[in-house]
Design an enzyme around this catalytic site. Structure first.
Site, short mmCIF file in Angstrom:
data_model
loop_
_atom_site.label_atom_id
_atom_site.label_comp_id
_atom_site.label_asym_id
_atom_site.label_seq_id
_atom_site.Cartn_x
_atom_site.Cartn_y
_atom_site.Cartn_z
N CYS A 105 -45.85 -22.04 -8.14
CA CYS A 105 -44.40 -21.85 -7.44
C CYS A 105 -44.70 -21.63 -5.87
O CYS A 105 -45.58 -20.78 -5.50
CB CYS A 105 -43.65 -20.70 -8.01
SG CYS A 105 -43.48 -19.18 -7.19
N GLU A 155 -38.01 -24.43 -7.02
CA GLU A 155 -38.94 -25.54 -7.39
C GLU A 155 -38.18 -26.80 -6.82
O GLU A 155 -36.83 -27.01 -7.10
CB GLU A 155 -38.71 -25.42 -8.91
CG GLU A 155 -40.07 -26.54 -9.23
CD GLU A 155 -41.55 -26.10 -8.66
OE1 GLU A 155 -41.74 -26.90 -7.71
OE2 GLU A 155 -42.24 -25.25 -9.05
#
Length: 250
Positions: free
Chosen positions: A2, A112
């Site tokens: 991430c 994301e």
């Protein structure tokens, strides 16, 4: 994954939610909805204070991007923001931290980007905000490490750098179309075992790192604004609807 996350919880709320016993109010941060690698964030960890016999749960401010003890410089941090759960117990950069320096990163959620084919030209990136469907903070599994800056004395304010990384795994079914990886987060029942510095058995620790069951997470399309670290406001996590522009030919 991430590469960005939002962390706006008040430290007082984190202290209550995670049962923190030690926190210095002077060590604080402003809320951020666009935390990027090498920036600082609140981290929960258990550590045995000097002269004590038992670990104490602490709330600390650490820098994102793990710098191994043996690194020559802290420049490696930007490459070590994530650690794969399947190899974290054996990789030299993470092995020692996984054995005894585990932590939890409380976040609102993370961002994301999905690669979307373009009608013409290059593919584009579509951002999503991934969070718990019940609105509670995500407790991301992490590792932390100490790095000695030998350019200055150890007692110097910059003598030690404490950094962290986020443990990731293969994405669950909901998130796989967006990105193939996702961070691992812990249920409250696993907090104590994960943070306990006395627990070092790799297989027992890895059993705590299980993907969430279906329905726990939600993925919300958000504004492309989040792509720039100059943008930092609560609106970045709000749902975003793309407006199609009609073209009239004359």
């Amino acid at each position: 994954m991430c590469g960005r996350f939002a962390a706006s919880s008040r430290p007082e709320d984190i202290v209550e939610l995670f049962g923190v016993e030690q926190w210095d109010p002077a060590e604080t941060l402003a809320p951020s909805w666009n935390v990027a690698p090498t920036e600082r964030a609140f981290v929960v960890l258990d550590r045995v204070p000097k002269g004590a016999a038992e670990p104490v749960r602490q709330l600390r401010v650490l820098r994102w991007g793990l710098v191994p003890q043996w690194a020559r410089s802290p420049e490696t941090a930007v490459k070590m923001i994530n650690a794969r759960s399947d190899t974290v117990h054996e990789k030299p950069a993470y092995r020692q931290a996984f054995a005894s320096r585990r932590c939890i990163l409380p976040v609102d959620g993370y961002y994301e980007w999905q690669t979307v084919p373009a009608e013409r030209g290059r593919p584009r990136k579509k951002p999503f905000f991934v969070s718990r469907a019940d609105g509670l903070p995500l407790a991301l599994a992490g590792l932390y490490e100490f790095w000695r800056n030998r350019a200055v004395p150890s007692e110097h304010p910059e003598g030690w750098l404490v950094t962290f990384t986020v443990v990731t795994t293969e994405a669950e079914e909901l998130l796989a179309p967006i990105h193939e990886r996702m961070p691992l987060f812990l249920d409250p029942g696993s907090f104590d075992d994960w943070l306990d510095p006395g627990s070092s058995e790799p297989e027992e620790l890895r059993r705590l790192l299980i993907p969430p069951p279906p329905g726990v997470l939600r993925a919300t399309p958000v504004s492309p604004e989040v792509g720039s670290i100059r943008n930092n406001h609560a609106g970045l996590t709000e749902p975003y609807v793309e407006v199609e522009v009609e073209t009239t030919l004359f």
